[in-house]
Motif scaffolding. Structure first.
Motif, PDB file in Angstrom:
ATOM      1  N   GLY A 104     -15.384  -8.366   0.504  1.00  0.00           N
ATOM      2  CA  GLY A 104     -16.456  -7.958   1.350  1.00  0.00           C
ATOM      3  C   GLY A 104     -16.429  -6.513   1.604  1.00  0.00           C
ATOM      4  N   CYS A 105     -15.946  -5.655   0.650  1.00  0.00           N
ATOM      5  CA  CYS A 105     -15.415  -4.247   0.826  1.00  0.00           C
ATOM      6  C   CYS A 105     -16.460  -3.443   1.452  1.00  0.00           C
ATOM      7  N   GLY A 106     -17.642  -3.636   1.151  1.00  0.00           N
ATOM      8  CA  GLY A 106     -18.658  -2.490   1.780  1.00  0.00           C
ATOM      9  C   GLY A 106     -18.394  -1.134   0.844  1.00  0.00           C
ATOM     10  N   THR A 107     -18.237  -0.315   1.992  1.00  0.00           N
ATOM     11  CA  THR A 107     -17.922   1.127   1.593  1.00  0.00           C
ATOM     12  C   THR A 107     -16.589   1.325   1.062  1.00  0.00           C
ATOM     13  N   GLY A 108     -15.632   0.152   1.238  1.00  0.00           N
ATOM     14  CA  GLY A 108     -14.391   0.575   1.063  1.00  0.00           C
ATOM     15  C   GLY A 108     -13.494   0.971   2.235  1.00  0.00           C
ATOM     16  N   ALA A 109     -14.103   1.099   3.378  1.00  0.00           N
ATOM     17  CA  ALA A 109     -13.506   1.788   4.410  1.00  0.00           C
ATOM     18  C   ALA A 109     -12.122   1.230   4.635  1.00  0.00           C
ATOM     19  N   LEU A 110     -11.934  -0.089   4.700  1.00  0.00           N
ATOM     20  CA  LEU A 110     -10.664  -0.772   5.226  1.00  0.00           C
ATOM     21  C   LEU A 110      -9.891  -0.576   4.162  1.00  0.00           C
ATOM     22  N   SER A 111     -10.124  -0.550   2.842  1.00  0.00           N
ATOM     23  CA  SER A 111      -8.890  -0.301   1.909  1.00  0.00           C
ATOM     24  C   SER A 111      -8.428   1.027   2.013  1.00  0.00           C
ATOM     25  N   ALA A 112      -9.626   2.151   2.075  1.00  0.00           N
ATOM     26  CA  ALA A 112      -9.125   3.521   2.180  1.00  0.00           C
ATOM     27  C   ALA A 112      -8.350   3.594   3.421  1.00  0.00           C
ATOM     28  N   ALA A 113      -8.573   3.212   4.524  1.00  0.00           N
ATOM     29  CA  ALA A 113      -7.752   3.415   5.699  1.00  0.00           C
ATOM     30  C   ALA A 113      -6.509   2.961   5.501  1.00  0.00           C
ATOM     31  N   VAL A 114      -6.296   1.601   4.881  1.00  0.00           N
ATOM     32  CA  VAL A 114      -5.079   1.102   4.685  1.00  0.00           C
ATOM     33  C   VAL A 114      -4.114   1.833   3.608  1.00  0.00           C
ATOM     34  N   THR A 115      -4.795   2.306   2.503  1.00  0.00           N
ATOM     35  CA  THR A 115      -4.026   2.780   1.654  1.00  0.00           C
ATOM     36  C   THR A 115      -3.589   4.403   2.031  1.00  0.00           C
ATOM     37  N   ALA A 116      -4.302   4.889   2.808  1.00  0.00           N
ATOM     38  CA  ALA A 116      -4.229   6.128   3.472  1.00  0.00           C
ATOM     39  C   ALA A 116      -2.852   6.275   4.276  1.00  0.00           C
ATOM     40  N   ARG A 117      -2.149   4.882   4.671  1.00  0.00           N
ATOM     41  CA  ARG A 117      -1.053   4.636   5.431  1.00  0.00           C
ATOM     42  C   ARG A 117       0.144   4.012   4.788  1.00  0.00           C
ATOM     43  N   VAL A 118      -0.303   3.483   3.591  1.00  0.00           N
ATOM     44  CA  VAL A 118       0.890   2.564   2.881  1.00  0.00           C
ATOM     45  C   VAL A 118       0.823   3.061   1.616  1.00  0.00           C
ATOM     46  N   PRO A 119       1.985   3.714   1.357  1.00  0.00           N
ATOM     47  CA  PRO A 119       1.889   4.208  -0.051  1.00  0.00           C
ATOM     48  C   PRO A 119       1.988   2.950  -1.271  1.00  0.00           C
ATOM     49  N   GLY A 120       1.371   3.357  -2.580  1.00  0.00           N
ATOM     50  CA  GLY A 120       1.831   2.602  -3.760  1.00  0.00           C
ATOM     51  C   GLY A 120       1.194   1.187  -3.703  1.00  0.00           C
ATOM     52  N   LEU A 121       0.309   1.045  -2.787  1.00  0.00           N
ATOM     53  CA  LEU A 121      -0.342  -0.302  -2.618  1.00  0.00           C
ATOM     54  C   LEU A 121      -1.084  -0.954  -4.084  1.00  0.00           C
ATOM     55  N   GLN A 122      -1.080  -2.132  -4.552  1.00  0.00           N
ATOM     56  CA  GLN A 122      -1.612  -2.652  -5.532  1.00  0.00           C
ATOM     57  C   GLN A 122      -2.995  -3.250  -5.053  1.00  0.00           C
ATOM     58  N   LEU A 123      -4.087  -2.497  -4.883  1.00  0.00           N
ATOM     59  CA  LEU A 123      -5.209  -2.671  -4.321  1.00  0.00           C
ATOM     60  C   LEU A 123      -6.374  -3.309  -5.267  1.00  0.00           C
TER      61      LEU A 123
END
Length: 269
Positions: A104-123
């Motif tokens: 239910g990612c919508g704009t992808g804001a949650l994913s974008a905020a998490v990946t901005a803080r944790v490198p190399g995620l398999q998202l």
């Protein structure tokens, strides 16, 4: 000859128009609209859209969550500041290289905020709304946003491998949608809001499927209302997940974390 629409020439005039339209933070909105507009004509267009009830974030074309800016689009769920709690919980449990799924990612804001803080995620990010998927693809790495209902579009190879499952799924009871602010009620697709009679229809399906996708010690993070947290925690117990309720009163946020049996995932807590 038709006269041109009146262009607000001073910030006080602009503030007055926004306040008359019911904008609570009229001063802040006036400053933002003025900064984003490239001309008086564009400013008038943006003010007109806002006065007509469009969400401010859609008018300016972006929203910010937990310090990360994302593109927004008409009809797509606008990120709420309370979702910063989900970001913090996910970051604390997603080590570099972790598998993270945003349902239910919508704009992808949650994913974008998490990946901005944790490198190399398999998202991987998923949404059932094609408009949301198109928007999220503007904000997230290529090939990582999938169209479909909850787990359906995920590859079978992810089963039992997910470290963090984030879900800001719809949780507004159907009868409560009519009482939502018009920015949401009239301008966001209903599929992003409607959680069924008690608001938990999507949460039930989300929780029922989580254990098949989480690795041992992996977690599912679900945003809910304060009153829904206890029943959601019970749903997690019934799905063999160990639940804990997390709140942040400063932003009016509540989330329920469910941990799969096994070693704790991620960095902390």
């Amino acid at each position: 000859m038709t006269s041109a629409p009146a262009v607000p020439r001073t910030e006080p005039e602009l503030v007055a128009r926004l306040r008359a339209a019911g904008c609570v933070f009229a001063e802040d909105e006036a400053a933002l609209l003025s900064a984003e507009a490239s001309s008086a004509v564009e400013l008038e267009s943006m003010v007109g859209r806002r006065v007509a009830g469009e969400p401010l974030e859609v008018v300016v074309g972006w929203a910010e969550l937990a310090g990360t800016r994302v593109t927004v689009a008409r009809g797509v769920f606008v990120p709420r500041q309370r979702s910063a709690l989900l970001v913090r919980l996910a970051v604390a449990r997603a080590a570099p290289g972790a598998v993270v799924v945003d349902l239910g990612c919508g704009t992808g804001a949650l994913s974008a905020a998490v990946t901005a803080r944790v490198p190399g995620l398999q998202l991987w990010a998923v949404d059932v709304d094609p408009a949301a998927v198109a928007c999220a693809r503007l904000n997230l790495p290529a090939g990582r946003v999938l169209l479909g209902d909850l787990y359906a579009p995920l590859a079978d190879g992810l089963r039992g491998r997910v470290d963090v499952l984030i879900a800001n799924a719809p949780y507004v009871p159907t009868d409560e949608i009519a009482h939502m602010p018009p920015e949401a009620r009239d301008h966001e697709h209903r599929v992003a809001l409607d959680g069924g009679a008690d608001g938990l229809d999507v949460q039930r399906r989300l929780i029922a499927g989580a254990e098949h996708w989480l690795r041992p010690g992996g977690v599912v993070l679900a945003e809910v209302s304060a009153g829904q947290a206890p029943p959601v925690a019970e749903l997690m117990r019934g799905a063999r997940l160990d639940p804990s309720i997390h709140t942040d009163e400063s932003i009016g946020a509540t989330a329920v974390l469910g941990r799969a049996a096994g070693p704790a995932a991620g960095r902390a807590g």
